[in-house]
Design a protein around this motif. Structure first.
Motif, PDB file in Angstrom:
ATOM      1  N   MET A   1      -8.918 -52.788   0.482  1.00  0.00           N
ATOM      2  CA  MET A   1      -8.857 -51.519  -0.074  1.00  0.00           C
ATOM      3  C   MET A   1      -9.916 -51.496  -1.398  1.00  0.00           C
ATOM      4  O   MET A   1     -10.529 -50.652  -1.714  1.00  0.00           O
ATOM      5  N   VAL A   2      -9.635 -52.536  -2.281  1.00  0.00           N
ATOM      6  CA  VAL A   2     -10.628 -52.414  -3.394  1.00  0.00           C
ATOM      7  C   VAL A   2     -12.143 -52.505  -2.924  1.00  0.00           C
ATOM      8  O   VAL A   2     -13.032 -51.682  -3.620  1.00  0.00           O
ATOM      9  N   TYR A   3     -12.503 -53.099  -2.149  1.00  0.00           N
ATOM     10  CA  TYR A   3     -13.876 -52.980  -1.614  1.00  0.00           C
ATOM     11  C   TYR A   3     -14.326 -51.539  -1.090  1.00  0.00           C
ATOM     12  O   TYR A   3     -15.341 -50.987  -1.375  1.00  0.00           O
ATOM     13  N   ARG A   4     -13.599 -50.829  -0.593  1.00  0.00           N
ATOM     14  CA  ARG A   4     -13.897 -49.531  -0.050  1.00  0.00           C
ATOM     15  C   ARG A   4     -13.879 -48.539  -1.382  1.00  0.00           C
ATOM     16  O   ARG A   4     -14.522 -47.614  -1.140  1.00  0.00           O
ATOM     17  N   ASP A   5     -13.501 -49.051  -2.399  1.00  0.00           N
ATOM     18  CA  ASP A   5     -13.327 -48.191  -3.527  1.00  0.00           C
ATOM     19  C   ASP A   5     -14.334 -48.610  -4.565  1.00  0.00           C
ATOM     20  O   ASP A   5     -14.594 -48.060  -5.679  1.00  0.00           O
ATOM     21  N   THR A   6     -15.310 -49.679  -4.179  1.00  0.00           N
ATOM     22  CA  THR A   6     -16.224 -50.262  -5.085  1.00  0.00           C
ATOM     23  C   THR A   6     -17.503 -49.385  -4.822  1.00  0.00           C
ATOM     24  O   THR A   6     -17.907 -49.126  -3.879  1.00  0.00           O
ATOM     25  N   VAL A   7     -18.068 -48.945  -5.968  1.00  0.00           N
ATOM     26  CA  VAL A   7     -19.511 -48.248  -5.940  1.00  0.00           C
ATOM     27  C   VAL A   7     -20.464 -48.965  -5.474  1.00  0.00           C
ATOM     28  O   VAL A   7     -20.644 -50.084  -5.883  1.00  0.00           O
ATOM     29  N   ILE A   8     -21.236 -48.337  -4.668  1.00  0.00           N
ATOM     30  CA  ILE A   8     -22.497 -49.126  -4.044  1.00  0.00           C
ATOM     31  C   ILE A   8     -23.864 -48.665  -4.748  1.00  0.00           C
ATOM     32  O   ILE A   8     -23.691 -47.539  -4.767  1.00  0.00           O
ATOM     33  N   ALA A   9     -24.309 -49.619  -5.184  1.00  0.00           N
ATOM     34  CA  ALA A   9     -25.551 -49.145  -6.016  1.00  0.00           C
ATOM     35  C   ALA A   9     -26.542 -48.294  -5.210  1.00  0.00           C
ATOM     36  O   ALA A   9     -27.259 -47.289  -5.755  1.00  0.00           O
ATOM     37  N   ALA A  10     -26.720 -48.365  -4.061  1.00  0.00           N
ATOM     38  CA  ALA A  10     -27.774 -47.718  -3.258  1.00  0.00           C
ATOM     39  C   ALA A  10     -27.307 -46.394  -3.270  1.00  0.00           C
ATOM     40  O   ALA A  10     -28.220 -45.464  -3.129  1.00  0.00           O
ATOM     41  N   THR A  11     -26.066 -45.874  -2.966  1.00  0.00           N
ATOM     42  CA  THR A  11     -25.624 -44.616  -2.897  1.00  0.00           C
ATOM     43  C   THR A  11     -25.213 -44.032  -4.001  1.00  0.00           C
ATOM     44  O   THR A  11     -25.047 -42.732  -4.344  1.00  0.00           O
ATOM     45  N   GLY A  12     -24.824 -44.780  -5.133  1.00  0.00           N
ATOM     46  CA  GLY A  12     -24.184 -44.216  -6.251  1.00  0.00           C
ATOM     47  C   GLY A  12     -22.605 -43.984  -6.238  1.00  0.00           C
ATOM     48  O   GLY A  12     -21.887 -43.321  -7.073  1.00  0.00           O
ATOM     49  N   CYS A  13     -22.081 -44.191  -4.962  1.00  0.00           N
ATOM     50  CA  CYS A  13     -20.574 -43.785  -4.612  1.00  0.00           C
ATOM     51  C   CYS A  13     -19.946 -44.869  -3.730  1.00  0.00           C
ATOM     52  O   CYS A  13     -20.774 -45.778  -3.203  1.00  0.00           O
ATOM     53  N   HIS A  23     -11.691 -41.346  -5.298  1.00  0.00           N
ATOM     54  CA  HIS A  23     -11.272 -42.878  -5.513  1.00  0.00           C
ATOM     55  C   HIS A  23      -9.999 -42.766  -4.735  1.00  0.00           C
ATOM     56  O   HIS A  23      -9.254 -41.983  -4.667  1.00  0.00           O
ATOM     57  N   ILE A  24      -9.787 -44.218  -3.946  1.00  0.00           N
ATOM     58  CA  ILE A  24      -8.455 -44.304  -3.393  1.00  0.00           C
ATOM     59  C   ILE A  24      -7.423 -45.066  -4.266  1.00  0.00           C
ATOM     60  O   ILE A  24      -8.132 -45.612  -5.168  1.00  0.00           O
ATOM     61  N   ARG A  25      -6.271 -45.133  -4.009  1.00  0.00           N
ATOM     62  CA  ARG A  25      -5.364 -45.553  -4.959  1.00  0.00           C
ATOM     63  C   ARG A  25      -5.301 -47.038  -4.271  1.00  0.00           C
ATOM     64  O   ARG A  25      -5.044 -47.574  -3.374  1.00  0.00           O
ATOM     65  N   THR A  26      -5.481 -48.077  -5.464  1.00  0.00           N
ATOM     66  CA  THR A  26      -5.545 -49.610  -4.988  1.00  0.00           C
ATOM     67  C   THR A  26      -4.713 -50.240  -6.051  1.00  0.00           C
ATOM     68  O   THR A  26      -3.738 -49.556  -6.793  1.00  0.00           O
ATOM     69  N   THR A  27      -4.496 -51.452  -5.913  1.00  0.00           N
ATOM     70  CA  THR A  27      -3.494 -52.306  -6.805  1.00  0.00           C
ATOM     71  C   THR A  27      -4.082 -52.393  -8.291  1.00  0.00           C
ATOM     72  O   THR A  27      -3.581 -52.794  -9.103  1.00  0.00           O
ATOM     73  N   LEU A  28      -5.469 -52.245  -8.384  1.00  0.00           N
ATOM     74  CA  LEU A  28      -6.053 -52.219  -9.726  1.00  0.00           C
ATOM     75  C   LEU A  28      -5.386 -50.882 -10.334  1.00  0.00           C
ATOM     76  O   LEU A  28      -5.339 -49.689  -9.983  1.00  0.00           O
ATOM     77  N   PRO A  29      -5.233 -50.953 -11.664  1.00  0.00           N
ATOM     78  CA  PRO A  29      -4.529 -49.748 -12.624  1.00  0.00           C
ATOM     79  C   PRO A  29      -5.961 -48.778 -12.420  1.00  0.00           C
ATOM     80  O   PRO A  29      -6.883 -49.203 -12.745  1.00  0.00           O
ATOM     81  N   THR A  30      -5.579 -47.542 -12.383  1.00  0.00           N
ATOM     82  CA  THR A  30      -6.456 -46.386 -12.265  1.00  0.00           C
ATOM     83  C   THR A  30      -6.008 -45.301 -12.973  1.00  0.00           C
ATOM     84  O   THR A  30      -4.590 -45.116 -12.894  1.00  0.00           O
ATOM     85  N   LEU A  31      -6.737 -44.393 -13.717  1.00  0.00           N
ATOM     86  CA  LEU A  31      -6.437 -43.366 -14.329  1.00  0.00           C
ATOM     87  C   LEU A  31      -5.959 -41.938 -13.282  1.00  0.00           C
ATOM     88  O   LEU A  31      -6.763 -42.029 -12.368  1.00  0.00           O
ATOM     89  N   PRO A  32      -4.922 -41.405 -13.300  1.00  0.00           N
ATOM     90  CA  PRO A  32      -4.521 -40.272 -12.306  1.00  0.00           C
ATOM     91  C   PRO A  32      -5.880 -39.032 -12.188  1.00  0.00           C
ATOM     92  O   PRO A  32      -6.139 -38.893 -11.068  1.00  0.00           O
ATOM     93  N   THR A  33      -6.769 -38.964 -13.296  1.00  0.00           N
ATOM     94  CA  THR A  33      -7.686 -38.376 -13.307  1.00  0.00           C
ATOM     95  C   THR A  33      -8.947 -38.766 -12.185  1.00  0.00           C
ATOM     96  O   THR A  33      -9.627 -37.742 -11.731  1.00  0.00           O
ATOM     97  N   ALA A  34      -8.911 -40.212 -12.140  1.00  0.00           N
ATOM     98  CA  ALA A  34      -9.906 -40.741 -11.248  1.00  0.00           C
ATOM     99  C   ALA A  34      -9.635 -40.446  -9.714  1.00  0.00           C
ATOM    100  O   ALA A  34     -10.358 -40.421  -8.755  1.00  0.00           O
ATOM    101  N   LEU A  35      -8.269 -40.017  -9.541  1.00  0.00           N
ATOM    102  CA  LEU A  35      -7.677 -39.729  -7.830  1.00  0.00           C
ATOM    103  C   LEU A  35      -7.980 -38.507  -7.551  1.00  0.00           C
ATOM    104  O   LEU A  35      -7.593 -38.118  -6.173  1.00  0.00           O
ATOM    105  N   ARG A  36      -8.508 -37.395  -8.486  1.00  0.00           N
ATOM    106  CA  ARG A  36      -8.759 -36.149  -8.285  1.00  0.00           C
ATOM    107  C   ARG A  36     -10.012 -36.055  -7.215  1.00  0.00           C
ATOM    108  O   ARG A  36     -11.068 -36.653  -7.339  1.00  0.00           O
ATOM    109  N   SER A  37      -9.915 -35.140  -6.259  1.00  0.00           N
ATOM    110  CA  SER A  37     -11.124 -34.809  -5.354  1.00  0.00           C
ATOM    111  C   SER A  37     -12.597 -34.362  -6.235  1.00  0.00           C
ATOM    112  O   SER A  37     -12.268 -33.468  -7.083  1.00  0.00           O
TER     113      SER A  37
END
Length: 81
Positions: A1-13, A23-37
């Motif tokens: 799950m964390v890998y799927r949410d890691t930014v790839i340098a080639a695309t920037g996303c 971004h997807i919800r993972t076990t790492l702490p994330t601000l709720p604003t980062a989960l907005r579309s």
């Protein structure tokens, strides 16, 4: 799950951003604003990824009388036209 949410340098996303626009919800702490579309700009992603990978660069405009080299699928060599 964390890998799927890691930014790839080639695309920037991250892959999750490209698929779901956020971004997807993972076990790492994330601000709720980062989960907005927020969909990434597809033209910018394509330019970052494809153009860099394939070595695309802008070409100068052609003028009448310029020599152009052409090769079709059935030919083994280039021809000037």
């Amino acid at each position: 799950m964390v890998y799927r949410d890691t930014v790839i340098a080639a695309t920037g996303c991250s892959p999750a951003q490209l698929m779901m626009g956020r971004h997807i919800r993972t076990t790492l702490p994330t601000l709720p604003t980062a989960l907005r579309s927020r969909w990434p700009n597809p033209d910018l992603v394509r330019q970052r990824d494809c153009d860099r990978y394939h070595g695309v660069c802008p070409l100068r405009p052609l003028s009448p009388g310029d020599t152009v080299r052409v090769r079709t699928d059935n030919e083994k060599s280039w021809t000037n036209t």
